[in-house]
Design a protein around this motif. Structure first.
Motif, PDB file in Angstrom:
ATOM      1  N   GLU A   1       4.419   3.555   8.348  1.00  0.00           N
ATOM      2  CA  GLU A   1       4.582   4.756   7.754  1.00  0.00           C
ATOM      3  C   GLU A   1       4.083   5.010   6.523  1.00  0.00           C
ATOM      4  OE1 GLU A   1       8.030   5.013   5.778  1.00  0.00           O
ATOM      5  OE2 GLU A   1       8.516   2.771   5.930  1.00  0.00           O
ATOM      6  N   GLU A   2       3.683   3.755   5.741  1.00  0.00           N
ATOM      7  CA  GLU A   2       3.250   4.086   4.367  1.00  0.00           C
ATOM      8  C   GLU A   2       1.684   4.842   4.419  1.00  0.00           C
ATOM      9  OE1 GLU A   2       3.502   0.475   5.205  1.00  0.00           O
ATOM     10  OE2 GLU A   2       1.378  -0.354   5.075  1.00  0.00           O
ATOM     11  N   ASP A   3       1.007   4.974   5.574  1.00  0.00           N
ATOM     12  CA  ASP A   3      -0.334   5.393   5.616  1.00  0.00           C
ATOM     13  C   ASP A   3      -0.242   6.827   5.851  1.00  0.00           C
ATOM     14  OD1 ASP A   3      -1.581   2.886   5.803  1.00  0.00           O
ATOM     15  OD2 ASP A   3      -1.344   2.452   7.599  1.00  0.00           O
TER      16      ASP A   3
ATOM     17  N   ARG B   1       9.580  21.016  -1.645  1.00  0.00           N
ATOM     18  CA  ARG B   1       8.993  20.036  -2.884  1.00  0.00           C
ATOM     19  C   ARG B   1       7.578  20.639  -3.164  1.00  0.00           C
ATOM     20  NH1 ARG B   1       8.893  14.307  -1.315  1.00  0.00           N
ATOM     21  NH2 ARG B   1       7.896  14.260  -3.533  1.00  0.00           N
TER      22      ARG B   1
ATOM     23  N   HIS C   1       5.503  13.046  11.089  1.00  0.00           N
ATOM     24  CA  HIS C   1       6.493  13.746  11.190  1.00  0.00           C
ATOM     25  C   HIS C   1       6.039  15.256  11.044  1.00  0.00           C
ATOM     26  CE1 HIS C   1      10.717  14.962  11.157  1.00  0.00           C
ATOM     27  NE2 HIS C   1      10.884  14.804   9.719  1.00  0.00           N
TER      28      HIS C   1
ATOM     29  N   SER D   1      14.132  19.230   7.947  1.00  0.00           N
ATOM     30  CA  SER D   1      14.150  18.089   6.934  1.00  0.00           C
ATOM     31  C   SER D   1      15.289  18.455   5.933  1.00  0.00           C
ATOM     32  CB  SER D   1      13.003  18.130   6.129  1.00  0.00           C
ATOM     33  OG  SER D   1      12.861  17.757   4.850  1.00  0.00           O
ATOM     34  N   THR D   2      15.983  17.104   5.385  1.00  0.00           N
ATOM     35  CA  THR D   2      17.129  17.594   4.555  1.00  0.00           C
ATOM     36  C   THR D   2      16.708  17.376   3.068  1.00  0.00           C
ATOM     37  OG1 THR D   2      17.301  15.017   4.645  1.00  0.00           O
ATOM     38  CG2 THR D   2      18.935  16.499   6.159  1.00  0.00           C
ATOM     39  N   VAL D   3      15.240  17.365   3.015  1.00  0.00           N
ATOM     40  CA  VAL D   3      14.950  17.329   1.491  1.00  0.00           C
ATOM     41  C   VAL D   3      14.665  18.889   1.110  1.00  0.00           C
ATOM     42  CG1 VAL D   3      13.208  16.330   0.179  1.00  0.00           C
ATOM     43  CG2 VAL D   3      13.945  15.188   2.129  1.00  0.00           C
TER      44      VAL D   3
ATOM     45  N   ARG E   1      13.313   8.573  -1.129  1.00  0.00           N
ATOM     46  CA  ARG E   1      14.462   9.074  -0.139  1.00  0.00           C
ATOM     47  C   ARG E   1      13.738   9.912   1.045  1.00  0.00           C
ATOM     48  NH1 ARG E   1      17.278  13.525  -1.676  1.00  0.00           N
ATOM     49  NH2 ARG E   1      16.076  13.930  -3.496  1.00  0.00           N
ATOM     50  N   GLU E   2      12.790  10.485   0.688  1.00  0.00           N
ATOM     51  CA  GLU E   2      12.072  11.244   1.676  1.00  0.00           C
ATOM     52  C   GLU E   2      11.641  10.402   2.902  1.00  0.00           C
ATOM     53  OE1 GLU E   2       9.038  14.670   2.243  1.00  0.00           O
ATOM     54  OE2 GLU E   2      11.215  14.225   2.259  1.00  0.00           O
TER      55      GLU E   2
ATOM     56  N   ARG F   1      12.753   2.211  -1.489  1.00  0.00           N
ATOM     57  CA  ARG F   1      11.771   3.444  -1.278  1.00  0.00           C
ATOM     58  C   ARG F   1      12.006   4.765  -1.343  1.00  0.00           C
ATOM     59  NH1 ARG F   1       7.338   2.211   2.888  1.00  0.00           N
ATOM     60  NH2 ARG F   1       6.593   3.927   1.757  1.00  0.00           N
TER      61      ARG F   1
ATOM     62  N   HIS G   1       0.755  -1.264   0.138  1.00  0.00           N
ATOM     63  CA  HIS G   1       0.018   0.165   0.121  1.00  0.00           C
ATOM     64  C   HIS G   1       0.887   1.170   0.067  1.00  0.00           C
ATOM     65  CE1 HIS G   1      -3.333   2.449   1.043  1.00  0.00           C
ATOM     66  NE2 HIS G   1      -2.972   2.770   2.131  1.00  0.00           N
ATOM     67  N   ARG G   2       0.546   2.292  -0.859  1.00  0.00           N
ATOM     68  CA  ARG G   2       1.406   3.552  -0.992  1.00  0.00           C
ATOM     69  C   ARG G   2       2.729   3.335  -0.858  1.00  0.00           C
ATOM     70  NH1 ARG G   2      -1.266   8.257  -0.470  1.00  0.00           N
ATOM     71  NH2 ARG G   2       0.971   9.133   0.675  1.00  0.00           N
TER      72      ARG G   2
ATOM     73  N   ARG H   1      15.676  10.469  10.765  1.00  0.00           N
ATOM     74  CA  ARG H   1      15.521  11.588  11.818  1.00  0.00           C
ATOM     75  C   ARG H   1      14.834  11.224  13.103  1.00  0.00           C
ATOM     76  NH1 ARG H   1      16.952  16.579  11.204  1.00  0.00           N
ATOM     77  NH2 ARG H   1      18.376  16.704   9.384  1.00  0.00           N
ATOM     78  N   ILE H   2      13.429  10.547  12.748  1.00  0.00           N
ATOM     79  CA  ILE H   2      12.759  10.266  14.002  1.00  0.00           C
ATOM     80  C   ILE H   2      13.793   9.409  15.071  1.00  0.00           C
ATOM     81  CG2 ILE H   2      10.766   9.042  14.559  1.00  0.00           C
ATOM     82  CD1 ILE H   2       9.609   9.897  12.136  1.00  0.00           C
TER      83      ILE H   2
ATOM     84  N   THR I   1      -4.501  11.965   3.831  1.00  0.00           N
ATOM     85  CA  THR I   1      -4.452  10.875   2.949  1.00  0.00           C
ATOM     86  C   THR I   1      -3.172  10.331   2.712  1.00  0.00           C
ATOM     87  OG1 THR I   1      -4.468  12.523   0.942  1.00  0.00           O
ATOM     88  CG2 THR I   1      -6.649  11.693   1.779  1.00  0.00           C
ATOM     89  N   GLY I   2      -2.220  11.100   3.653  1.00  0.00           N
ATOM     90  CA  GLY I   2      -0.754  10.299   3.385  1.00  0.00           C
ATOM     91  C   GLY I   2       0.519  11.304   3.152  1.00  0.00           C
ATOM     92  N   TYR I   3       0.036  12.556   2.627  1.00  0.00           N
ATOM     93  CA  TYR I   3       1.071  13.748   2.240  1.00  0.00           C
ATOM     94  C   TYR I   3       1.660  14.168   3.606  1.00  0.00           C
ATOM     95  CZ  TYR I   3      -0.551  12.972  -2.299  1.00  0.00           C
ATOM     96  OH  TYR I   3      -0.849  12.328  -3.603  1.00  0.00           O
TER      97      TYR I   3
ATOM     98  N   GLN J   1      14.502   9.404   4.890  1.00  0.00           N
ATOM     99  CA  GLN J   1      15.232  10.495   5.864  1.00  0.00           C
ATOM    100  C   GLN J   1      14.330  10.797   6.703  1.00  0.00           C
ATOM    101  OE1 GLN J   1      16.192  13.434   2.884  1.00  0.00           O
ATOM    102  NE2 GLN J   1      18.209  12.665   2.583  1.00  0.00           N
ATOM    103  N   ALA J   2      13.035  10.832   6.585  1.00  0.00           N
ATOM    104  CA  ALA J   2      11.962  11.280   7.764  1.00  0.00           C
ATOM    105  C   ALA J   2      12.277  10.207   8.932  1.00  0.00           C
ATOM    106  CB  ALA J   2      10.508  11.088   7.372  1.00  0.00           C
ATOM    107  N   GLN J   3      12.606   8.876   8.463  1.00  0.00           N
ATOM    108  CA  GLN J   3      12.648   7.841   9.232  1.00  0.00           C
ATOM    109  C   GLN J   3      13.854   8.003  10.284  1.00  0.00           C
ATOM    110  OE1 GLN J   3      12.938   3.844   7.935  1.00  0.00           O
ATOM    111  NE2 GLN J   3      10.637   3.669   8.147  1.00  0.00           N
TER     112      GLN J   3
END
Ligand SMILES: CC(C)(COP(=O)(O)OP(=O)(O)OC[C@H]1O[C@@H](n2cnc3c(N)ncnc32)[C@H](O)[C@@H]1OP(=O)(O)O)[C@@H](O)C(=O)NCCC(=O)NCCS
Lengths: 206, 774
Positions: free
Chosen positions: B205-207, B319, B211, B314-316, A196-197, A194, A149-150, A204-205, B131-133, A200-202
């Motif tokens: 985390e996919e859901d 976006r 953060h 965030s290092t990104v 990059r975003e 998967r 999923h996603r 960091r947490i 919705t996941g963003y 990286q979030a992971q």
């Protein structure tokens, strides 16, 4: 085996194995070809991660003037489930050359190489809507093992595709079970390529 | 890496620049970088060496593309790596002339329609987050919210669209105060949402992305404070003269504030259970009014900016802002409210784990699938601190294998061990100990099962595969505990309540395991996991699991009936008789259902076998040069491969059953003969199976939702049974379209597979082909 199934695509194409020594010749073209179909670019380290360690599992289709037409990038290592697992990380063919069996040929070469190196299985993920890719792999013998999923950054869902190359793969276990207890939680976790975003979030947490 | 660091680059690298040379005296505390703490005290004068030259020289020995890494450097980490000076990876990289910060004035006066516009924009981003963003691409792009949250305010009071002193004429007027109250409440809504979602491990985390990028969303401040802020401005707006805000704009603004207030109250984790169902319905009327007044608002695009992301943790690189149209956001919101309202019904269910299970399953099957928040919300109710998993488990045992039995008699737990350890322990006390032992051993797998029911459908299937292995172990452990229980109850004499079925705990664990196995196969069909040429095999496998489950239930039923007769004959057992009748109804319903699954899957296995032999699905045959039927069988059966007793038949047996006429691509004379003969065993069996399936499901329907322990979700339960019955009918029709035909007459016949989610399947897991001509 693969040569019987993939008819020679276009006469002037030749298929070669990647060479680490020629990184400056090949890598920019590979990056460009792969990036076209990605919402997020991979950094050069991702490419090097694969190509430096498993350059012999990367195959390229070049035309007569040595332009890159198609490429497949893989790795092969012992997975924490205990299997010697091949992973097809990237596959792309120039749009103008699609539908001629080029990707099929490249994937066959990669699987042959992994078989020669004693792989137990080959796995990959692909979007549930990527008909061309699903058709290609399923024709070669892959089955869908799970739905993710996603899975991608763009929110799209993926299938995990798996091909067993050897009997007994389902029951293989890691040598030292204890060390893997934490990971073994859900059989094989879905970590591979998967976004990059997310990663990286992971990091960091934690 | 020879590229210089760009000025202002926030790219700090994974190790947080642990090797910075310039500032030896600066302690770790003065920087926000995650510095590694040194093991030794830093009192000793550090000695500095300039290694630039040595380093450069050493680098020259490397080839281009050569990777320098230890064995622990994984793909995962390589994906986390960044390229400095690449616009898509380097968050500090500015285009020529680009400014680092936004130049939007959050104190500039707004029009009422602009406030409404911004509120609706915010609602869109809020739903995009749901919705996941990530927040960084949704709500945290609002300049207003940014101002409220950064620099981090020390109190709600301090959270303003400005910091420090502002001149009198720049002070925010009513409209800005309205917007502030709305934004603050919205931020708290997100905070409460995250609290519910992360309360336990329900989400993945996919859901959803929880953060918050170092922004603190008032976790310590109660929702009532924000409700108070809203109420203040609501009153101000109500009192505001018509010449400042026209009536319709005022109404539009007020309904948004009301909605936010209700939403905040509904999302509050502290909300008492008996208040839960109060808030969601209130929002329904708010929603209608918000929708019809949406066009009054005027969006203010400039009040959202991608640039804020540069200052988030965030290092990104920045976006794009996620665009969710109001129409779609509104639909999501409506769905969220409806799903949560439905979830609150959980608290009024009959107190029985099987009712809970039916509810969870029905909830997960809602279409469109409930959002992560709603799923977590329901799971929070299931795992509410007031509910006890071991009680749930024991009630589960009682419902199937220990009805009206001494084994679960609550008084057993009131006994204590004898003071003198040499004296024998009370048998009832020993029974309680054995059950406690089992509860402990089964607890983990049982918890996993319930957790799985709250996951997204994809993960549900994967987690069930894992829980099945857990229950396999439980079943194994149950064996010796069962022997203990059987010995004890035997010694306790022949009163009817002392009578138990053989191996009750083993039976229960096995039953649970088989149930989950069936669901895994079902979900496989539902999730499009199986390729068409696996259909016959998978339905065949399903039919064998279901028939094992039927056998098990038959044993249970026999025991209950015998016990019923004895209890009925005895004096003063009315209560126990009543319990037993209830259990008997439940077991009868289950038995009918398991027969229904068995028969329908048997019929489908045969149907798809014929279709596959005849190649009626069209399309090219899969050459599969790298695979073999044996290897694919092993892969497909992997989740069940190791179970005890063995559930996966040996390949040869499987081949005989599923390819009874040889490989799919060779039509044998025997097959052709059977095909054209409607009296052939093949067709007789198929017709019989369809008929028996119909009967069994009709019986399930007659027993009703209460017997099936699905009283709480009777409507969806009925729909489901109706769907299965319709599938049986459709299969009968499809079979009639092929039966007895000569292959030459089948020339123009095709079989279509109704697509998942197209609405053309009566039940997603029951795939019935449609026979078409031409
Ligand atoms: C997937 C991809 C590599 C296939 O390359 P290719 O050289 O065209 O592949 P092949 O010709 O070997 O085989 C593709 C098969 O898919 C079929 N196919 C192609 N596009 C299709 C479509 N839109 N719908 C249905 N089938 C399609 C082809 O007909 C062929 O099957 P066939 O031989 O049975 O007719 C190429 O489309 C690509 O680069 N896509 C973008 C990147 C990507 O998606 N990579 C895969 C991620 S894992």
């Amino acid at each position: 085996m693969s040569d019987q199934t993939a008819q020679p695509a276009t006469d002037e194409l030749h298929y070669v194995q990647y060479e680490v020594e020629k990184e400056d010749v090949y890598l920019p073209a590979i990056r460009q070809l792969i990036s076209k179909d990605l919402s997020e670019p991979y950094s050069i380290y991702v490419y090097r991660y694969f190509l430096y360690q498993w350059g012999d599992l990367c195959y390229m289709a070049l035309d007569s003037s040595n332009n890159l037409i198609g490429v497949v990038v893989c790795k092969l290592e012992t997975h924490r489930s205990g299997t010697f697992r091949g992973y097809i990380a990237m596959l792309a063919v120039q749009e103008s050359h699609r539908g001629k069996g080029i990707a099929t040929k490249l994937v066959c070469m990669a699987i042959d190489a992994m078989t020669a190196r004693d792989a137990d299985e080959v796995v990959l993920e692909t979007e549930v809507t990527n008909t061309a890719s699903l058709k290609l792999y399923e024709r070669l013998g892959f089955l869908r093992s799970k739905r993710l999923h996603r899975y991608y950054l763009n929110g799209n869902t993926a299938f995990r595709l798996v091909l067993y190359l050897k009997p007994g793969t389902a029951t293989k276990r890691p040598p030292e079970v204890g060390d893997f207890g934490q990971y073994a939680q859900y059989g094989d976790a879905e970590e591979e390529l998967r976004s990059r975003e997310g990663i990286q979030a992971q990091t960091r947490i934690t | 890496m020879t590229e210089p660091m760009p000025p202002g680059g926030s790219t700090s690298g994974k190790e947080g620049g642990a090797l910075t040379q310039e500032q030896p005296g600066v302690s770790a505390a003065s920087t926000t970088l995650p510095l590694r703490h040194s093991l030794r005290a830093a009192a000793i004068d550090p000695k500095l060496h300039d290694i630039t030259e040595k380093f450069t020289e050493a680098c020259n020995a490397l080839k281009i593309g050569q990777l320098v890494k230890d064995e622990y450097f994984t793909l995962f980490e390589s994906i986390g790596a960044l390229e400095i000076m690449d616009t898509k990876m380097d968050s500090g990289f500015l285009q020529p002339g680009e400014t680092l910060d936004e130049v939007y004035d959050t104190l500039a006066p707004l029009l009422p329609e602009e406030v409404i516009g911004i509120m609706d924009q915010l609602l869109c981003y809020e739903m995009a987050w749901h919705t996941g963003y990530p927040l960084s691409q949704t709500l945290l792009t609002s300049v207003y919210i940014d101002k409220l949250l950064w620099p981090e305010p020390r109190s709600v009071e301090q959270a303003q669209f400005y910091r420090g002193y502002v001149s009198e004429e720049r002070r925010p007027g009513l409209l800005l105060r309205v917007l502030r109250a709305y934004c603050l409440a919205l931020v708290k809504c997100v905070d409460s949402g995250i609290a519910v979602i992360t309360n336990r491990d329900f989400f993945e985390e996919e859901d959803i992305c929880t953060h918050t990028y170092n922004r603190v969303l008032f976790p310590q401040v109660g929702a009532d404070v924000f409700v108070g802020e809203l109420e203040d401005v609501i009153q101000n707006v109500q009192e505001c003269a018509e010449e400042y805000i026209t009536d319709d704009l005022k109404k539009a603004m007020l309904v948004r504030l009301e909605f936010r207030k209700n939403f905040l109250a509904a999302l509050d984790l502290e909300c008492p259970l008996d208040q839960l169902n109060k808030h969601w319905p209130l929002m329904q009327s708010n929603l209608v009014a918000i929708n019809v007044t949406h066009q009054l608002g005027k969006p203010v695009e400039g009040s959202f900016s991608t640039k804020i992301q540069r200052r988030l943790a965030s290092t990104v690189p920045p976006r794009p802002i996620v665009v969710l149209e109001f129409k779609d956001a509104f639909e999501k919101l409506k769905q969220l409210c409806a799903d949560c309202e439905e979830a609150t019904r959980f608290t009024s269910l009959p107190q029985n784990p099987l009712e809970y299970q039916s509810f969870m399953w029905a909830f997960a099957s809602r279409s469109p699938p409930p959002l992560t928040y709603s799923r977590s919300y329901l799971s929070n109710l299931l795992f509410h601190p007031s509910s006890d998993l071991s009680i749930l488990l024991q009630s589960d045992l009682g419902s199937l294998v220990f009805p009206a039995s001494v084994v679960l008699d609550p008084s057993n737990w009131a006994l204590s061990p004898p003071q003198n350890p040499n004296l024998p322990k009370d048998k009832r006390f020993q029974l309680a100990q054995l059950i406690n032992d089992f509860t402990e051993r089964a607890g983990h797998a049982y918890l996993e099962f319930w957790t799985a029911l709250g996951q997204n459908r994809c993960r549900l299937r994967r987690m069930l595969c894992h829980a099945i292995l857990g229950f396999d172990q439980v079943q194994n452990d149950a064996y010796t505990i069962d022997e203990g229980i059987m010995a004890l109850t035997q010694e306790m004499g022949s009163a009817p309540e002392n009578e138990i079925m053989p191996y009750p705990l083993t039976t229960w664990s096995y039953y649970r395991k088989l149930w989950m196995m069936e669901k895994v196969v079902f979900l496989g069909f539902e999730q499009d996991i199986y390729l068409p040429d696996e259909f016959a095999a998978q339905y065949h496998f399903l039919s064998t699991i279901a028939s094992t489950r039927s056998r098990l239930l038959t044993n249970v039923s026999t025991h209950i009936n015998a016990k019923y007769r004895r209890l009925f004959a005895a004096e003063g057992q009315t209560l126990r008789v009543a319990t037993l009748v209830e259990t008997a109804n439940y077991v009868d319903s289950l038995l009918a259902e398991s027969i229904g699954v068995h028969e329908l899957s048997t019929a489908l296995a045969k149907f798809w076998m014929v279709v596959l032999y005849l190649g009626l699905l069209g399309g090219k045959k899969l050459a599969r040069p790298f695979s073999s039927p044996e290897l694919r069988y092993e892969l497909r059966m992997k989740p069940f491969w190791t179970l005890q007793p063995a559930e996966v038949p040996p390949f040869e047996e499987f081949r005989r059953d599923v390819w009874s006429y040889g490989p799919y691509d060779k039509l044998t004379p025997r097959f052709l003969e059977d095909l054209q003969n409607p009296q052939a065993e093949l067709w007789m069996e198929l017709d019989e199976a369809v008929k028996r399936a119909k009967e069994a499901w009709a019986q399930v329907k007659r027993f009703g939702a209460k017997s099936a322990r699905a009283e709480g979700v009777e409507e969806s339960w009925k729909r489901e049974i109706q769907g299965v019955l319709a599938s049986c009918v459709a299969l009968g029709v499809a079979v009639a379209g092929i039966k007895g035909q000569a292959p030459k007459d089948l020339g123009e016949i095709r079989v279509e597979i109704p697509k998942v989610g197209s609405g053309k399947r009566y039940r997603e897991g029951w795939v019935v082909g449609k026979v078409c001509r031409g």
